[in-house]
Write a protein that holds these residues in place. Structure first.
Motif, PDB file in Angstrom:
ATOM      1  N   ASP A  12      -7.357   6.120   8.469  1.00 18.03           N
ATOM      2  CA  ASP A  12      -8.329   5.350   7.590  1.00 18.03           C
ATOM      3  C   ASP A  12      -8.335   5.689   6.115  1.00 18.03           C
ATOM      4  N   ARG A  13      -8.356   7.002   5.711  1.00 14.56           N
ATOM      5  CA  ARG A  13      -8.319   7.470   4.485  1.00 14.56           C
ATOM      6  C   ARG A  13      -6.794   6.839   3.729  1.00 14.56           C
ATOM      7  N   THR A  14      -5.710   7.043   4.533  1.00 11.66           N
ATOM      8  CA  THR A  14      -4.243   6.689   3.971  1.00 11.66           C
ATOM      9  C   THR A  14      -4.511   4.900   3.934  1.00 11.66           C
ATOM     10  N   ALA A  15      -5.092   4.500   4.777  1.00 12.35           N
ATOM     11  CA  ALA A  15      -5.021   3.119   4.809  1.00 12.35           C
ATOM     12  C   ALA A  15      -5.680   2.706   3.564  1.00 12.35           C
ATOM     13  N   THR A  16      -6.745   3.245   3.527  1.00 10.81           N
ATOM     14  CA  THR A  16      -7.747   2.727   2.344  1.00 10.81           C
ATOM     15  C   THR A  16      -7.002   2.897   0.946  1.00 10.81           C
ATOM     16  N   THR A  17      -6.070   4.146   0.896  1.00  6.62           N
ATOM     17  CA  THR A  17      -5.474   4.220  -0.377  1.00  6.62           C
ATOM     18  C   THR A  17      -4.286   3.238  -0.536  1.00  6.62           C
ATOM     19  N   LEU A  18      -3.505   2.891   0.509  1.00 10.68           N
ATOM     20  CA  LEU A  18      -2.535   2.050   0.353  1.00 10.68           C
ATOM     21  C   LEU A  18      -3.053   0.732   0.017  1.00 10.68           C
ATOM     22  N   ALA A  19      -4.485   0.307   0.340  1.00  7.59           N
ATOM     23  CA  ALA A  19      -4.995  -1.060   0.284  1.00  7.59           C
ATOM     24  C   ALA A  19      -4.990  -1.334  -1.187  1.00  7.59           C
ATOM     25  N   ARG A  20      -5.002  -0.237  -2.016  1.00  7.35           N
ATOM     26  CA  ARG A  20      -5.405  -0.619  -3.548  1.00  7.35           C
ATOM     27  C   ARG A  20      -3.972  -0.993  -4.029  1.00  7.35           C
ATOM     28  N   PHE A  21      -2.851  -0.631  -3.493  1.00  9.81           N
ATOM     29  CA  PHE A  21      -1.557  -0.996  -3.942  1.00  9.81           C
ATOM     30  C   PHE A  21      -0.924  -2.329  -3.320  1.00  9.81           C
ATOM     31  N   ILE A  22      -1.448  -2.800  -2.159  1.00  6.35           N
ATOM     32  CA  ILE A  22      -1.023  -4.068  -1.563  1.00  6.35           C
ATOM     33  C   ILE A  22      -1.198  -5.238  -2.484  1.00  6.35           C
ATOM     34  N   GLY A  23       0.095  -5.939  -2.769  1.00  6.74           N
ATOM     35  CA  GLY A  23      -0.014  -7.238  -3.492  1.00  6.74           C
ATOM     36  C   GLY A  23       0.071  -6.714  -5.057  1.00  6.74           C
ATOM     37  N   VAL A  24       0.309  -5.586  -5.366  1.00 10.89           N
ATOM     38  CA  VAL A  24       0.296  -5.088  -6.764  1.00 10.89           C
ATOM     39  C   VAL A  24       1.768  -5.216  -7.428  1.00 10.89           C
ATOM     40  N   ASP A  25       1.992  -5.777  -8.452  1.00  6.63           N
ATOM     41  CA  ASP A  25       3.555  -6.037  -8.887  1.00  6.63           C
ATOM     42  C   ASP A  25       3.295  -5.497 -10.391  1.00  6.63           C
ATOM     43  N   GLU A  26       2.316  -4.613 -10.775  1.00  5.61           N
ATOM     44  CA  GLU A  26       2.475  -4.004 -11.999  1.00  5.61           C
ATOM     45  C   GLU A  26       2.774  -2.810 -11.862  1.00  5.61           C
ATOM     46  N   GLY A  27       3.490  -1.991 -12.714  1.00  3.93           N
ATOM     47  CA  GLY A  27       3.695  -0.646 -12.830  1.00  3.93           C
ATOM     48  C   GLY A  27       5.487  -0.275 -12.077  1.00  3.93           C
ATOM     49  N   GLU A  28       5.449   0.837 -11.816  1.00  5.08           N
ATOM     50  CA  GLU A  28       6.680   1.630 -11.281  1.00  5.08           C
ATOM     51  C   GLU A  28       6.565   2.465 -10.276  1.00  5.08           C
TER      52      GLU A  28
END
Length: 326
Positions: free
Chosen positions: A105-121
């Protein structure tokens, strides 16, 4: 997969797909809405965290999944923290399954912040690993699916909290409006009472019924005098009606009054007679009825509806003060 590149055109989902195909190891560093890291082993995800995150053993301690004694037991002097992968294998007092579920759950919660994000590197370091070791790992699709579920649940909670906040705010506004309405009503009642208190009181000094001026005015039998519109508001507006006497009602030309009817305007009544209180309208009805007037005549004479006069006559008859009026 490339070692580094923009997230535009390379979303985290695609990066993890490529890492799974290549059975990649290491850490994918994400420089975007936050600074994140995704740890890989043979293409699977075994942890995702944020750069500013506190040590993993401290998070597990706060979650109640490790004790300080367990942490101390598995931390060698000089090490930054315990090698938890070894601790889980050798310490039966540690609940490995509970830690695995919490990590997912901790790992999934962290990844959820980056799903669909297309800014950055992003940048892949194939030689990096987490200091706690590999506690558990999952296929990236399982982690991403869990991330979507947790994000949907978080959005539902946020929506429920928004609705509840709006409900509480509506209740608060309704309570404020209710109190303001009560305050306005209290102010209006106070203002009405103040105005009523300021109205002049008729003490009989201007020639009303029972006053010396009214007592000295001789009875006049004839047309109606001035009225106030209802014939009730002023005590003796009909100039030809005598004021109430302090004794029995005298016999009238149209027929004597047999019963002793006393209209008392003073504090005491003659011996043998009880005080009788009559309103100005009742007095006029008694006087005019004694002159033989019908209900219609009374209504016309007093400038009132016949129903009002009839009600007064009925009240007087019930009290035994007036015979039936034709």
């Amino acid at each position: 997969m490339m070692r580094r590149g923009p997230l535009a055109g390379n979303p985290i989902e695609s990066l993890l797909d490529a890492a799974a195909e290549e059975r990649a190891n290491g850490v994918i560093e994400l420089h975007s809405v936050a600074e994140g890291r995704v740890y890989l082993v043979e293409g699977e995800v075994y942890l995702a965290d944020l750069v500013e995150q506190r040590p993993l053993e401290q998070l597990l301690l706060e979650a109640g999944l490790l004790t300080q004694a367990q942490i101390d037991r598995h931390t060698d002097p000089g090490d930054e923290g315990p090698y938890l992968a070894l601790a889980l294998d050798t310490d039966a007092t540690i609940d490995e399954q509970a830690i695995s579920a919490w990590l997912l759950d901790r790992t999934a919660t962290t990844l959820a912040r980056f799903i669909g994000v297309d800014e950055g590197e992003y940048e892949l370091d194939p030689y990096a690993s987490h200091s706690a070791g590999i506690l558990a790992s999952w296929p990236h699709r399982e982690v991403l699916e869990r991330a979507r579920v947790l994000r949907a649940e978080a959005e539902q909670r946020a929506e429920a909290e928004r609705i509840e906040a709006e409900r509480r705010d509506a209740e608060r506004r309704a309570e404020i409006e209710r109190r303001e309405a009560e305050q306005r009503a209290d102010a209006e009642r106070a203002e009405a009472a103040r105005r009523a208190a300021e109205q002049p009181v008729d003490t009989g000094q201007a020639g009303g019924e029972g006053s010396p001026a009214a007592a000295s005015r001789p009875p006049v039998d004839g047309g109606a005098g001035p009225t106030s519109g209802s014939g009730v508001e002023v005590a003796n507006e009909h100039a030809d009606l005598p004021p109430p006497p302090d004794g029995p009602l005298p016999a009238d030309a149209h027929g004597a009054t047999e019963s002793q009817v006393l209209i008392v305007t003073s504090d005491a009544a003659p011996d043998g007679l009880d005080p009788i209180e009559l309103s100005p309208l009742e007095w006029r009805v008694v006087v005019l009825a004694a002159r033989g007037m019908s209900l219609a005549d009374l209504a016309r004479r007093l400038d009132l509806d016949q129903a009002e006069v009839s009600s007064a006559v009925a009240a007087l008859s019930t009290r035994g003060l007036l015979a039936t009026v034709g």
